[in-house]
Structure formats: structure tokens, C-alpha cells
Design an enzyme around this catalytic site. Sequence first.
Site, short mmCIF file in Angstrom:
data_model
loop_
_atom_site.label_atom_id
_atom_site.label_comp_id
_atom_site.label_asym_id
_atom_site.label_seq_id
_atom_site.Cartn_x
_atom_site.Cartn_y
_atom_site.Cartn_z
N HIS A 1 38.73 34.83 44.41
CA HIS A 1 39.86 34.03 44.44
C HIS A 1 40.32 33.60 45.59
CE1 HIS A 1 42.68 37.01 45.72
NE2 HIS A 1 42.19 37.93 44.85
N CYS B 1 39.56 42.71 45.08
CA CYS B 1 39.09 41.35 44.72
C CYS B 1 38.65 40.85 45.95
CB CYS B 1 40.03 40.47 44.16
SG CYS B 1 40.78 40.87 42.50
#
Length: 136
Positions: free
Chosen positions: A11, A30
Site C-alpha cells: 500500500h 505491510c
Amino acid sequence: MFKNKFGIYLHDTPTRAPFSNSVRAVSHGCMRVEKPFQLAEYLLKGHSKWNIDYIKIETGFAGPDNTKVAEFKLKRNELRQGSSYGKTTEVKLEQNIPVFVDYYTAWVDDNGVVNFRPDVYGKDKILAKSLLFKNN
């Protein structure tokens, strides 16, 4: 998002400063993408519905091309149908793209020099236990 059992995703981030650091372990698993629009453009190459202009308009980063904005507004409901969650828009890729995630704390570079880095995720302990204390 990509299929994995760990809940890890690629992301963008509003926090750009860590990209200039050599140690960027600032996330909780992440992976932050430094150039998300370049990645999106690559992933959408040849997509029958979505393109990078539409992604930029959808995310609020569109340029001044009013023709593209008007075109997108006409297609937006159709594009989001069945794959959107409120403010989030899911763009389904038309082909599978393999994603490989590697985590190295030691490696040999092109000059034959062994490099070591801190094990910020604590994986070396698991590996050492598996290798050194194997019951045969």
C-alpha cells in the site's frame, strides 16, 4: 492486496520520509510502496476497463485533463459495480501477477562481501532453532 495467510498488503503511505532511510521497518508487516502509481500502471497494462488515469482520478491525484475526468465520471458507477466498499474501490486484475516476498538479514553482494542487517522481525531465532536444535 494479494493472497497470503499473514494479512500482508502492498500500500501507499502518507509518510514518505522512511523511503530515504536504509532501515525502513516502520510498518507492522505491510509493505509500503514508494511509487504506487508506477506499480499501478504496470499492473493495469492492457486492463480492459481500468487505466492509470482512472486510478489517479479515483484517488484524487488527477491532472488537469478534463476530458479524462468527464470520461471517468460517466464510467465510474460501472467500474465500481460489485467491487467497491464505500470509500474504497477494489480494482480486480484480469490476470494473476505472482508476488514474491523475501526477507534477508544476511547475503553476499556482487563483490563477494558478506552483509548482515538487524533482524527486525525476529525471524533469525526461528531459523536458528530449526537448524541448530533439530531432533533426529
